[in-house]
Design a protein around this motif. Structure first.
Motif, short mmCIF file in Angstrom:
data_model
loop_
_atom_site.label_atom_id
_atom_site.label_comp_id
_atom_site.label_asym_id
_atom_site.label_seq_id
_atom_site.Cartn_x
_atom_site.Cartn_y
_atom_site.Cartn_z
N ASP A 168 0.83 -1.20 0.00
CA ASP A 168 0.00 0.00 0.00
C ASP A 168 0.86 1.25 0.00
OD1 ASP A 168 -2.41 -1.35 0.03
OD2 ASP A 168 -2.56 -1.36 2.21
N GLN A 169 0.44 2.23 -0.78
CA GLN A 169 1.03 3.56 -0.75
C GLN A 169 -0.03 4.56 -0.30
OE1 GLN A 169 2.58 4.56 -4.65
NE2 GLN A 169 4.66 4.02 -4.05
N LEU A 170 0.33 5.43 0.63
CA LEU A 170 -0.53 6.54 1.02
C LEU A 170 -0.14 7.73 0.16
CD1 LEU A 170 -2.74 7.61 2.96
CD2 LEU A 170 -0.87 8.38 4.45
N ILE A 171 -1.07 8.23 -0.63
CA ILE A 171 -0.77 9.24 -1.64
C ILE A 171 -1.59 10.50 -1.37
CG2 ILE A 171 -0.68 9.73 -4.12
CD1 ILE A 171 -1.00 6.60 -4.47
N THR A 172 -0.97 11.65 -1.50
CA THR A 172 -1.67 12.92 -1.39
C THR A 172 -1.01 13.94 -2.31
OG1 THR A 172 -2.55 14.58 0.18
CG2 THR A 172 -0.28 13.85 0.53
N PRO A 173 -1.78 14.85 -2.91
CA PRO A 173 -1.17 15.89 -3.74
C PRO A 173 -0.22 16.75 -2.92
CG PRO A 173 -3.55 15.80 -4.09
CD PRO A 173 -3.25 14.94 -2.90
N GLY A 174 0.90 17.13 -3.52
CA GLY A 174 1.83 18.02 -2.83
C GLY A 174 1.23 19.41 -2.68
N LEU A 175 1.68 20.12 -1.67
CA LEU A 175 1.17 21.46 -1.43
C LEU A 175 1.61 22.40 -2.55
CD1 LEU A 175 1.77 21.92 2.40
CD2 LEU A 175 -0.36 21.32 1.22
N SER A 176 0.73 23.33 -2.83
CA SER A 176 1.01 24.35 -3.83
C SER A 176 0.25 25.60 -3.43
CB SER A 176 0.55 23.89 -5.22
OG SER A 176 -0.87 23.81 -5.27
N GLY A 177 0.29 26.61 -4.24
CA GLY A 177 -0.45 27.83 -3.92
C GLY A 177 -1.94 27.68 -4.01
N THR A 178 -2.42 26.50 -4.47
CA THR A 178 -3.86 26.30 -4.60
C THR A 178 -4.41 25.31 -3.58
OG1 THR A 178 -3.48 24.56 -6.25
CG2 THR A 178 -3.81 26.81 -7.07
N ILE A 179 -3.56 24.78 -2.72
CA ILE A 179 -3.98 23.80 -1.72
C ILE A 179 -3.63 24.32 -0.33
CG2 ILE A 179 -3.64 21.47 -0.83
CD1 ILE A 179 -3.12 20.53 -3.66
N LEU A 180 -4.60 24.27 0.57
CA LEU A 180 -4.37 24.74 1.94
C LEU A 180 -3.49 23.75 2.69
CD1 LEU A 180 -5.35 27.01 3.94
CD2 LEU A 180 -6.97 25.32 4.78
N ALA A 181 -2.53 24.27 3.41
CA ALA A 181 -1.64 23.42 4.23
C ALA A 181 -2.39 23.03 5.50
CB ALA A 181 -0.35 24.18 4.56
N GLY A 182 -3.05 21.90 5.46
CA GLY A 182 -3.87 21.47 6.58
C GLY A 182 -3.06 20.90 7.73
N ASN A 183 -3.43 21.26 8.94
CA ASN A 183 -2.76 20.70 10.12
C ASN A 183 -3.04 19.21 10.27
OD1 ASN A 183 -1.84 23.29 10.69
ND2 ASN A 183 -3.54 23.74 12.07
N THR A 184 -4.27 18.80 9.97
CA THR A 184 -4.60 17.38 10.04
C THR A 184 -3.84 16.61 8.97
OG1 THR A 184 -6.81 17.98 10.83
CG2 THR A 184 -6.49 15.71 10.12
N ARG A 185 -3.72 17.18 7.78
CA ARG A 185 -2.95 16.56 6.70
C ARG A 185 -1.52 16.31 7.16
NH1 ARG A 185 0.85 18.29 3.07
NH2 ARG A 185 0.81 17.35 0.97
N ASP A 186 -0.88 17.34 7.70
CA ASP A 186 0.50 17.21 8.13
C ASP A 186 0.63 16.16 9.24
OD1 ASP A 186 3.33 18.36 8.18
OD2 ASP A 186 2.72 18.65 10.27
N SER A 187 -0.34 16.13 10.13
CA SER A 187 -0.30 15.16 11.24
C SER A 187 -0.43 13.73 10.72
CB SER A 187 -1.42 15.46 12.24
OG SER A 187 -1.31 16.78 12.74
N LEU A 188 -1.31 13.51 9.76
CA LEU A 188 -1.49 12.16 9.21
C LEU A 188 -0.26 11.70 8.45
CD1 LEU A 188 -5.20 12.25 7.97
CD2 LEU A 188 -4.30 11.23 10.07
N LEU A 189 0.40 12.61 7.75
CA LEU A 189 1.63 12.24 7.06
C LEU A 189 2.68 11.78 8.07
CD1 LEU A 189 1.89 15.05 4.36
CD2 LEU A 189 1.41 12.63 3.98
N THR A 190 2.77 12.48 9.20
CA THR A 190 3.73 12.11 10.24
C THR A 190 3.37 10.77 10.85
OG1 THR A 190 4.17 14.44 10.74
CG2 THR A 190 4.75 12.84 12.43
N LEU A 191 2.09 10.57 11.18
CA LEU A 191 1.65 9.31 11.78
C LEU A 191 1.87 8.14 10.81
CD1 LEU A 191 -1.67 10.43 13.49
CD2 LEU A 191 0.43 9.75 14.64
N ALA A 192 1.56 8.36 9.53
CA ALA A 192 1.69 7.30 8.54
C ALA A 192 3.14 6.84 8.43
CB ALA A 192 1.17 7.77 7.19
N ALA A 193 4.06 7.81 8.40
CA ALA A 193 5.48 7.45 8.33
C ALA A 193 5.90 6.66 9.56
CB ALA A 193 6.32 8.71 8.18
#
Length: 358
Positions: A246-271
């Protein structure tokens, strides 16, 4: 606690059933005002109630309004803690800067949130999945019709006892793929948490509901091909890597995507859980392919936490994701995040900010 219209309600903070989201409000709020000459006034704890604004207040005409969303979580020992409030404070600064608004000091943001939690601690619900949602916001209140940055602003923090963002609780939702509307474009305000971004999304949300879906899947502005966000949340999916894992995939941040705190937390937990984490573009064709390349999909954000996606509907048809139910990776990440937030397990990342009840 007050109702959405400001009147009293018999509900207490210990009521577990059907709080909903953003319907009930606690008795207090914190306010401060800014002018060029005086800067920010000292924070003031006041009763939750209507604001007095001039009909010429510039926020009403030119949309200078930014906000944040964060939660205070109860622990079994009765204590309360905010989840990653400093990250919210930092993003609040960035949003204000993008809209030519004054920057609020990070420590002032934290102090304001803590004051509301302390004042209304008795209103924090303690049922399963419940928490106290905080809404810090800043609006331009100078009375003027001149097209320029305002010279007077109001900052406030209000609070709402909540449970599930979606009425059905933790279950997969159907989403509508917006092919003729966009949420954000390069150079715009997509990375800022400002009111105008949400106003512009509401017609697509109505279209989603009319098509039997609960939320909107936003695509990029240039090609209408690449997945960016899901409603006001960040998007994730689970697919098979080249080695079959399994790969956990998410679009990279850009000027059109909000840097979500939950997103960042899940990336850390997943790793930390040993998942293979990849940040790359995801096309709507990949997401809906009949070969089942994508086995799970979900969205995440402060308000809703983790929301499984069961199916994607486009003008050409409906594609089920996996078996249409919450997937194992989605559910594991949700449970791991909740365990930290409710302090049911260790917090090795220092995310929980204990509120000193004085």
């Amino acid at each position: 606690m007050t109702t959405a219209t400001g009147g009293p309600t018999a509900r207490t903070g210990s009521d577990a059933p059907a709080l909903g989201f953003g319907v009930h409000f606690t008795p207090h709020m914190v306010v401060s005002r800014w002018t060029p000459a005086g800067g920010w006034t000292p924070l003031e704890l006041v009763p939750h109630g209507p604001l007095s604004l001039s009909p010429a207040a510039m926020a009403l005409h030119y949309g200078q309004a930014v906000f944040e969303g964060l939660k205070a979580y109860p622990a079994a020992d009765g204590s309360l803690a905010l989840f990653r409030p400093r990250a919210n404070a930092d993003r609040f600064v960035l949003s204000a800067r993008r809209l030519a608004m004054p920057e609020l000091p990070v420590e002032m943001f934290l102090d304001a949130c803590e004051r509301v939690v302390r004042a209304d601690a008795a209103e924090v619900p303690r049922g399963h999945g419940q928490s106290l949602y905080l809404r810090p916001f800043m609006v331009a209140v100078e009375p003027s019709l001149g097209v320029r940055p305002a010279q007077e602003y109001l900052f406030a923090v209000i609070a709402s006892p909540v449970d599930y963002f979606f009425a059905g609780g933790y279950q997969a939702i159907d989403v509508w793929c917006a092919t003729d509307q966009i949420r954000a474009a390069p150079g715009g305000t997509g990375a800022a948490k400002c009111a105008g971004n949400y106003a512009g999304s509401l017609s697509a949300k109505a279209e989603a509901l009319a098509n039997g879906c609960q939320e909107v899947l936003w695509l990029d502005a240039a090609e209408h091909r690449w997945v960016e966000e899901l409603g006001a949340m960040n998007f994730f999916c689970v697919g098979r890597g080249e080695n079959g894992t399994d790969q956990l995939i998410t679009p990279g941040l850009s000027g059109t995507i909000l840097a979500g705190n939950t997103r960042d937390s899940l990336l850390t937990l997943a790793a930390g859980l040993g998942l293979d984490v990849v940040q790359r573009p995801v096309s709507v064709d990949e997401l809906t392919a009949a070969d089942g390349r994508v086995t799970e999909a979900f969205a995440c954000g402060t308000a809703a936490s983790v929301v499984p996606i069961g199916a994607v509907t486009t003008p050409s048809g409906r594609a089920r994701i996996g078996d249409g139910r919450p997937g194992k990776v989605t559910t594991r990440l949700r449970d791991e995040l909740a365990a930290v937030q409710y302090r049911q397990q260790a917090d090795p990342y220092g995310w929980m900010h204990a509120v000193d009840m004085g």
